[in-house]
Scaffold this active site. Structure first.
Site, mmCIF file in Angstrom:
data_model
loop_
_atom_site.group_PDB
_atom_site.id
_atom_site.type_symbol
_atom_site.label_atom_id
_atom_site.label_comp_id
_atom_site.label_asym_id
_atom_site.label_seq_id
_atom_site.Cartn_x
_atom_site.Cartn_y
_atom_site.Cartn_z
ATOM 1 N N GLY A 67 -77.980 31.860 2.003
ATOM 2 C CA GLY A 67 -76.938 32.837 1.655
ATOM 3 C C GLY A 67 -77.274 33.629 0.402
ATOM 4 N NE ARG A 68 -79.259 29.083 -3.609
ATOM 5 C CZ ARG A 68 -78.897 28.129 -2.768
ATOM 6 N NH1 ARG A 68 -77.787 28.251 -2.055
ATOM 7 N NH2 ARG A 68 -79.632 27.038 -2.630
ATOM 8 C CE LYS B 80 -67.896 25.599 0.951
ATOM 9 N NZ LYS B 80 -68.976 25.932 1.878
ATOM 10 C CD GLU C 238 -74.617 28.294 -3.700
ATOM 11 O OE1 GLU C 238 -73.384 28.192 -3.766
ATOM 12 O OE2 GLU C 238 -75.179 29.095 -2.935
ATOM 13 C CG HIS D 256 -70.683 46.087 -30.516
ATOM 14 N ND1 HIS D 256 -70.567 46.451 -31.842
ATOM 15 C CD2 HIS D 256 -71.663 46.864 -30.004
ATOM 16 C CE1 HIS D 256 -71.414 47.420 -32.110
ATOM 17 N NE2 HIS D 256 -72.094 47.692 -31.000
ATOM 18 C CD GLU E 132 -63.366 30.452 -0.202
ATOM 19 O OE1 GLU E 132 -63.906 30.206 0.917
ATOM 20 O OE2 GLU E 132 -63.446 29.692 -1.182
ATOM 21 C CE LYS F 84 -77.584 30.418 6.658
ATOM 22 N NZ LYS F 84 -78.518 29.844 5.701
HETATM 23 O O1 F6P Z 1 -69.946 27.606 -0.642
HETATM 24 C C1 F6P Z 1 -71.184 28.096 -0.993
HETATM 25 C C2 F6P Z 1 -71.734 28.961 0.082
HETATM 26 O O2 F6P Z 1 -72.158 28.183 1.158
HETATM 27 C C3 F6P Z 1 -72.871 29.827 -0.430
HETATM 28 O O3 F6P Z 1 -74.078 29.195 -0.432
HETATM 29 C C4 F6P Z 1 -72.786 30.989 0.477
HETATM 30 O O4 F6P Z 1 -73.482 32.087 -0.024
HETATM 31 C C5 F6P Z 1 -71.293 31.190 0.540
HETATM 32 O O5 F6P Z 1 -70.771 29.887 0.542
HETATM 33 C C6 F6P Z 1 -70.776 31.962 1.711
HETATM 34 O O6 F6P Z 1 -71.104 31.374 2.926
HETATM 35 P P1 F6P Z 1 -70.996 32.175 4.277
HETATM 36 O O7 F6P Z 1 -71.901 33.338 4.190
HETATM 37 O O8 F6P Z 1 -71.403 31.205 5.335
HETATM 38 O O9 F6P Z 1 -69.562 32.615 4.444
#
Ligand code: F6P
Length: 547
Positions: free
Chosen positions: A271-272, A508, A357, A388, A216, A210
């Site tokens: 995002g979620r 972060k 979240e 199990h 990452e 987003k």
């Molecule tokens: O760090 C949490 C977050 O902001 C989530 O809410 C989001 O889904 C994820 O990181 C990834 O963010 P982006 O889509 O901006 O890379």
């Protein structure tokens, strides 16, 4: 929307629920079922083809009446309308919350800042459709002219968990000539393992973010780009092997992806809550645009149910309120989500982000610390595997764990009696959890006296049952929208902002501070606490050692 509300725990409905809890906390499901032979039918309802049995909960008509009263006292109806009308209910980020617009039919109008967003949504869906069709047909080729065989979605959080869960959930419907893999973790092992057996000429990367600033995702995307360019021998290859999904065209361009190959979404999609936006591009390529749209119509059907059904028969409202009952009155800390379907293997991980979240907040909309519990811990895994492993604790442990059982009447893969056996387990578990087995019943079976206590099941362990015909793209859309709106209902009652996520920021920021301390050639001046300082020194000492 400006509705001023009395503090939650001071409201008459809350106080009445506290009192009611004292009256019924020892009431057993055995008694409730014995007293009302129709309970299994009365405490159940169906919406848009999803059957919801909530009879095996520790509730009475009075509990429901009071919970519905609590919902009204929280202005739930007004708040639902505010969300659907595009009001900026995400107050800390001053944003509208409009995942429902992502599945609004063409022609509907939802206005944000004076602009109808539905045409934009459909323009992106059309662009995705065109691209997905070209990849699926082989018209879109890699740099050397070969067709694409593997798609790697690089993203994390909402830009990974949703498409990953849905790709697995709908694998039955996917084109098996194409494979989609998902890389999220910054741990290089994940990317290395994902690329290990791939042909760069046949691999397409979808960089999904987003913000397009997530450490990452960008780190993985840069490494993937190096892998691609080195193998194909030209920077020009990037245009054929990388596309982006983002709200941030500037950063996409900076990364080197042509914005013509960017699929847009908007800041009013959390995002979620985004896998039915362009974030679902990998899924659309896998299952095809038509099925993707069927999924959207499933979402929309549940949206409409949520928006219009009376609260007494409104699935997300009931699911949310029952969750509040255990969370806030019984003191249950967790909810287990237990799908009895192999394809839903990643559902719980997806719901963890969606729920935790969203509602894992300790201040209310005014910024005051709450004096009640908010979002529960969500956990679980598919069906009989869990039986199990951890069901022992649910049946006989000391903790109350409300469970959601999710199952289907038909299987996509009929194989002998497998499905009947699976569903027999499903029904048996909710029955055993509710009714248990008394010491007398155990003794009557001839169990030796020393074992009777150990083999007694107290029962009275609550479950919801969510049952649908079979798993289709449409059903998945309904199911996910059900949980999205359940989270909304609970966040509304708790008076929190379910749509921000400030709690992920501190880690972060601190990580960015530590990176140079791990990498600097000279000994850094460490000013953390003594634990963190010692750990960093130890890591620096050992990081270069031979394996
Ligand atoms: O760090 C949490 C977050 O902001 C989530 O809410 C989001 O889904 C994820 O990181 C990834 O963010 P982006 O889509 O901006 O890379």
């Amino acid at each position: 929307m400006s509705v001023s509300l009395t503090s939650l725990t001071q409201r008459p409905a809350w106080k009445a629920l506290e009192e009611h809890y004292q009256n019924i906390r020892h009431l057993h499901l055995r008694t409730l079922f014995a007293e009302d032979t129709e309970r299994g039918k009365r405490f159940a309802c169906e919406g848009v083809g999803i059957y919801f049995d909530y009879s095996k909960n520790r509730i009475t008509d009075e509990t429901l009446r009071l919970l519905l009263e609590l919902a009204r006292s929280a202005a739930l109806r007004e708040r639902i309308d505010a969300m659907f009308q595009g009001e900026k209910i995400n107050i800390t980020e001053k944003r509208a919350v409009l995942h429902v617009a992502l599945r609004a039919p063409r022609g509907q109008s939802i206005v944000v800042d004076g602009e109808n967003v539905v045409p934009e949504v459909h323009a992106v869906l059309d662009k995705m459709t065109d691209f997905a069709n070209r990849v699926r047909s082989g018209a879109w080729t890699g740099y050397s002219g070969k067709r694409i065989r593997t798609i790697i979605n690089i993203g994390i959080g909402g830009s990974d968990l949703g498409p990953f869960m849905a790709y697995e959930a709908l694998k039955y419907y996917s084109d098996r000539n194409l494979t989609v893999r998902f890389v999220s973790n910054i741990d290089g092992s994940e990317l290395v393992e994902a690329l290990r057996d791939l042909e760069p000429e046949e691999t397409l990367f979808i960089v999904s973010s987003k913000t397009f600033t997530t450490l990452e995702t960008l780190t993985n995307a840069r490494s993937a780009r190096i892998w691609c360019v080195e193998a194909l021998g030209s920077e020009q290859a990037v245009a054929k092997h990388f596309v982006a999904v983002s709200t941030n065209a500037k950063e996409v361009e900076k990364f080197g992806i042509d914005t013509a190959n960017m699929f847009e979404f908007w800041d009013w999609v959390g995002g979620r809550y985004s896998y039915d936006s362009a974030i679902g591009l990998s899924l659309m390529i896998a299952i095809g645009p038509e099925r993707f749209r069927q999924m959207l119509s499933g979402f929309h059907a549940m949206d409409e149910h949520f928006r219009t059904a009376p609260f007494e028969r409104n699935l997300p409202v009931l699911l949310g309120l029952i969750g509040i009952w255990y969370n806030n009155f019984f003191g249950a800390e967790t909810v287990a989500v237990l799908p009895y379907d192999h394809y839903l293997g990643h559902l719980t991980a997806y719901l963890q982000q969606l729920d935790m979240e969203s509602d894992g907040k300790h201040v209310d909309l005014q910024g005051n610390r709450v004096n009640y519990q908010t979002g529960p811990i969500i956990w679980g895994q598919p069906g009989t595997n869990g039986q199990h492993a951890f069901y022992q604790l649910i049946h006989q442990g000391t903790k109350l764990i409300p469970c959601d059982f999710i199952g289907f009447c038909q299987t996509l893969n009929p194989l002998g009696h497998h499905h009947d056996l699976l569903m027999a387990n499903f029904f048996a578990q909710t029955e055993a959890l509710a009714f248990g087995k008394t010491a007398e019943e155990v003794a009557a079976d001839g169990v030796p006296a020393f074992q009777v206590a150990h083999r007694t099941f107290e029962g009275n362990r609550p479950t919801n049952t969510i049952l649908a015909d079979h798993l289709t793209p449409e059903t998945l859309g309904k199911l996910i929208a059900l949980y999205e709106h359940k989270v909304f209902v609970q966040g509304t009652i708790w008076q929190i902002d379910s749509f921000d996520q400030w709690g992920v920021e501190l880690g972060k920021v601190l990580a960015n501070r530590i990176v140079p301390e791990l990498q600097s050639g000279s000994e850094p001046n460490l000013t953390h606490d003594s634990s963190t300082n010692t750990l960093i020194r130890r890591y620096r000492e050992l990081r270069g050692a031979e394996l």
